[in-house]
Design a protein around this motif. Structure first.
Motif, PDB file in Angstrom:
ATOM      1  N   ILE A 261       0.853  -1.187   0.000  1.00 31.06           N
ATOM      2  CA  ILE A 261       0.000   0.000   0.000  1.00 31.06           C
ATOM      3  C   ILE A 261       0.887   1.235   0.000  1.00 31.06           C
ATOM      4  N   GLU A 262       0.529   2.204  -0.804  1.00 35.03           N
ATOM      5  CA  GLU A 262       1.283   3.460  -0.871  1.00 35.03           C
ATOM      6  C   GLU A 262       1.390   4.095   0.518  1.00 35.03           C
ATOM      7  N   GLY A 263       2.600   4.453   0.916  1.00 35.38           N
ATOM      8  CA  GLY A 263       2.821   5.126   2.187  1.00 35.38           C
ATOM      9  C   GLY A 263       3.057   4.188   3.364  1.00 35.38           C
ATOM     10  N   SER A 264       3.197   2.888   3.098  1.00 32.77           N
ATOM     11  CA  SER A 264       3.360   1.941   4.200  1.00 32.77           C
ATOM     12  C   SER A 264       4.711   2.059   4.896  1.00 32.77           C
ATOM     13  N   ASP A 265       5.618   2.886   4.325  1.00 32.10           N
ATOM     14  CA  ASP A 265       6.923   3.102   4.959  1.00 32.10           C
ATOM     15  C   ASP A 265       6.927   4.326   5.883  1.00 32.10           C
ATOM     16  N   LEU A 266       5.783   4.960   6.066  1.00 27.45           N
ATOM     17  CA  LEU A 266       5.700   6.145   6.930  1.00 27.45           C
ATOM     18  C   LEU A 266       5.920   5.783   8.390  1.00 27.45           C
ATOM     19  N   ASN A 267       6.433   6.737   9.159  1.00 28.72           N
ATOM     20  CA  ASN A 267       6.521   6.563  10.608  1.00 28.72           C
ATOM     21  C   ASN A 267       5.107   6.452  11.176  1.00 28.72           C
ATOM     22  N   GLY A 268       4.901   5.443  11.995  1.00 33.51           N
ATOM     23  CA  GLY A 268       3.572   5.221  12.551  1.00 33.51           C
ATOM     24  C   GLY A 268       2.894   3.984  12.009  1.00 33.51           C
ATOM     25  N   VAL A 269       3.446   3.399  10.940  1.00 33.24           N
ATOM     26  CA  VAL A 269       2.913   2.147  10.389  1.00 33.24           C
ATOM     27  C   VAL A 269       3.786   0.996  10.889  1.00 33.24           C
ATOM     28  N   HIS A 270       3.190   0.065  11.617  1.00 29.62           N
ATOM     29  CA  HIS A 270       3.956  -1.005  12.254  1.00 29.62           C
ATOM     30  C   HIS A 270       3.299  -2.362  12.012  1.00 29.62           C
ATOM     31  N   MET A 271       4.093  -3.412  12.100  1.00 29.73           N
ATOM     32  CA  MET A 271       3.550  -4.771  12.084  1.00 29.73           C
ATOM     33  C   MET A 271       2.939  -5.063  13.448  1.00 29.73           C
ATOM     34  N   ALA A 272       1.837  -5.759  13.431  1.00 32.27           N
ATOM     35  CA  ALA A 272       1.087  -6.005  14.667  1.00 32.27           C
ATOM     36  C   ALA A 272       1.907  -6.732  15.721  1.00 32.27           C
ATOM     37  N   MET A 273       2.683  -7.740  15.302  1.00 36.25           N
ATOM     38  CA  MET A 273       3.413  -8.516  16.299  1.00 36.25           C
ATOM     39  C   MET A 273       4.527  -7.705  16.951  1.00 36.25           C
ATOM     40  N   ASP A 274       5.094  -6.744  16.227  1.00 36.78           N
ATOM     41  CA  ASP A 274       6.084  -5.858  16.852  1.00 36.78           C
ATOM     42  C   ASP A 274       5.434  -5.062  17.982  1.00 36.78           C
ATOM     43  N   TYR A 275       4.214  -4.641  17.729  1.00 41.59           N
ATOM     44  CA  TYR A 275       3.465  -3.880  18.729  1.00 41.59           C
ATOM     45  C   TYR A 275       3.114  -4.749  19.938  1.00 41.59           C
ATOM     46  N   LEU A 276       2.515  -5.908  19.666  1.00 44.99           N
ATOM     47  CA  LEU A 276       2.083  -6.774  20.758  1.00 44.99           C
ATOM     48  C   LEU A 276       3.259  -7.285  21.577  1.00 44.99           C
ATOM     49  N   ASN A 277       4.282  -7.796  20.891  1.00 47.55           N
ATOM     50  CA  ASN A 277       5.405  -8.389  21.610  1.00 47.55           C
ATOM     51  C   ASN A 277       6.205  -7.359  22.390  1.00 47.55           C
ATOM     52  N   GLY A 278       6.321  -6.147  21.840  1.00 42.84           N
ATOM     53  CA  GLY A 278       7.018  -5.089  22.560  1.00 42.84           C
ATOM     54  C   GLY A 278       6.318  -4.750  23.854  1.00 42.84           C
ATOM     55  N   THR A 279       4.990  -4.688  23.799  1.00 46.58           N
ATOM     56  CA  THR A 279       4.216  -4.391  25.005  1.00 46.58           C
ATOM     57  C   THR A 279       4.336  -5.516  26.023  1.00 46.58           C
ATOM     58  N   ILE A 280       4.214  -6.771  25.543  1.00 49.36           N
ATOM     59  CA  ILE A 280       4.289  -7.911  26.466  1.00 49.36           C
ATOM     60  C   ILE A 280       5.649  -7.958  27.151  1.00 49.36           C
ATOM     61  N   LYS A 281       6.728  -7.789  26.378  1.00 47.18           N
ATOM     62  CA  LYS A 281       8.069  -7.871  26.961  1.00 47.18           C
ATOM     63  C   LYS A 281       8.302  -6.743  27.972  1.00 47.18           C
ATOM     64  N   SER A 282       7.892  -5.535  27.611  1.00 49.35           N
ATOM     65  CA  SER A 282       8.056  -4.419  28.526  1.00 49.35           C
ATOM     66  C   SER A 282       7.254  -4.639  29.806  1.00 49.35           C
TER      67      SER A 282
END
Length: 501
Positions: A261-282
């Protein structure tokens, strides 16, 4: 007390209604990261057990695949038997019966979508038996009463097996192989054991103390766990091949599918597992005090993907204190009742429901956070490359002239959504390459490790594969099924025969 062998009251399913334990209030539970389910008292559990019909053909434990989905229990839990035992108050016997087929009912009782209930015969004419609730109650009581204790094997075979990956498939495989008397070492690249049970499923669905409790039991039984070790990087495949009599690859299907998708390299677009796993580990490391995670606090959040991973992102964003959250799905809104033609029993019912995160968002914002039949066209950022909005269009699924089912955009339905964060949760492509390339095992057309179901042998001698790494992204209960079966096949390979189920 009824005599042994007598089943539950034959009319229980007519006399009693299905009852589920009340969950904690949505507005209360989004303030913390604790599990949200409560428990039914014993008398109500016995009543729920009595609703089981003791069917002549109990589809609840058949474990078939119909129309691409599970029908019945993939580990073939002896559901009518332990329903009857609960009805009769024989909790310890129920636990023994449950453990005969399922190594980790404390996991499936919490996170399995319960295809068994979708195949319950009572569901043909009413509401299914509360199988999942009873399963969790049995194992939780077993731990509370001290009935679940380490049971190391009396004899060792002298054979050594390496299991690569400590998710549900790897843990189940290790548990069974250890039970057979083999010496088992489990290698995990993360800093904690559990695979997706630890990093992947949020704590409010599965408390990580529950996972560690089972890991501690397996260690006490003789299983050796090695963390922070990635095979193919930290240890060469050749070293394992030389040092073990068999190897089982249970690395999961963790390669996330991206979006073009156009613009998927913008700051603020993340893979879901990076989000979930980062929260769980923290959360596990510091109670979120270290700040080593993507925070959704005070932000407009969009989740692209209508599955469980996307739903977990919604729940996590709510606990971060997001400003708003919306979950996109390309699929249409499900019907309120099962379609008897396209979705007949005993298939898993495809009906409209509110998952835990959707209940929470509705309680907070007043409506279901999901947007159905939505296609994202592009992401738009500001002058600093920071995401600020995304553009969508409504779609409908049609059958083209060749008979293919395709999505068609509906003119005039374009919409612009404000967004500070977007999480991509559109599934997984298969296993990551490091492990596959290290052992040089063949892959199928979907890039999964090629090994026949029921046999689990790869193209490389003494190397087996099980779980999502072999079958693709699937349910925890299917991973347990494959881990158990792979252990049996490894035992046969090592000993010529096997007593494992």
């Amino acid at each position: 007390m009824e005599e042994w062998g007598k089943m539950s009251t034959p009319t229980g399913f007519m006399e009693y209604k299905r009852e589920l334990p009340a969950d904690r209030s949505p507005l209360e539970r989004i303030k913390d990261w604790d599990e949200f389910h409560k428990h039914l008292p014993d008398d109500q559990l016995r009543t729920q057990g009595s609703r089981c019909m003791d069917c002549g053909t109990p589809y609840c434990h058949t474990g078939m695949e119909l129309a691409g989905g599970a029908s019945g229990c993939p580990v073939n839990n002896l559901i009518p038997e332990w329903n009857n035992l609960i009805y009769r108050g024989l909790w310890r016997e129920a636990l023994e019966r449950l453990h005969k087929t399922n190594n980790f009912p404390e996991f499936t009782g919490r996170v399995c979508p319960a295809p068994c209930e979708g195949s319950c015969t009572v569901g043909l004419i009413g509401d299914a038996v509360t199988i999942k609730t009873i399963e969790q109650a049995i194992i939780d009581r077993g731990f509370d009463e001290g009935w679940v204790v380490p049971q190391p094997p009396q004899l060792r075979t002298g054979k050594k097996v390496a299991v690569v990956g400590s998710g549900p498939a790897g843990m189940a495989c290790a548990a069974q192989l250890n039970k057979a008397g083999h010496t088992v070492t489990v290698y995990e690249r993360a800093d904690r054991i559990g695979g997706l049970l630890t990093y992947g499923i949020p704590t409010m669905k599965l408390d990580k103390g529950i996972v560690q409790r089972r890991v501690d039991l397996l260690e006490a039984e003789g299983v050796d766990f090695v963390t922070n070790t990635e095979i193919g990087k930290d240890i060469a495949a050749e070293e394992l091949l030389a040092g073990f009599d068999a190897i089982v690859l249970c690395g999961g299907a963790t390669k996330a599918r991206g979006v073009d998708i156009e613009g998927s390299d913008l700051n603020g677009v993340h893979m879901a597992m990076d989000y979930l796993n980062g929260t769980i580990k923290s959360y596990l490391d510091s109670g979120l005090e270290d700040g080593n995670y993507i925070s959704a606090k005070d932000k407009d959040v969009i989740v692209i993907g209508g599955g469980d991973t996307g739903t977990d992102c919604v729940a996590t964003a709510l606990r971060h204190g997001c400003k708003s959250v919306t979950q996109f799905g390309t699929h249409a809104k499900a019907p309120l009742q099962r379609d008897s033609i396209t979705n007949p029993w005993p298939q898993f019912p495809n009906v409209y429901t509110l998952d835990y995160a959707h209940e929470e968002a509705k309680a907070l914002y007043g409506e279901d956070p999901r947007a159905f039949s939505v296609l994202t066209k592009k992401f738009v950022g500001d002058e600093n490359g920071q995401l600020k909005e995304l553009h969508t269009v409504q779609i409908e699924r049609i059958v083209d002239e060749t008979g293919r089912k395709i999505y068609k955009e509906i003119p005039g339905t374009e919409k612009v959504w404000p967004a500070d964060l977007v999480f991509i949760a559109v599934g997984f492509e298969g296993p990551e390459n490091t492990l596959v390339q290290a052992f040089e095992v063949e892959q199928d057309r979907r890039t999964n490790v090629k090994a026949r179901y029921g046999e689990y042998r790869t193209s490389v001698d003494k190397v087996f594969a099980a779980g999502d790494m072999r079958r693709g992204q699937s349910l925890v209960v299917w991973a347990i099924n494959e881990g158990r079966e792979a252990a049996r096949e490894v035992d046969k390979y090592l000993m010529g025969s096997s007593m494992l189920p």
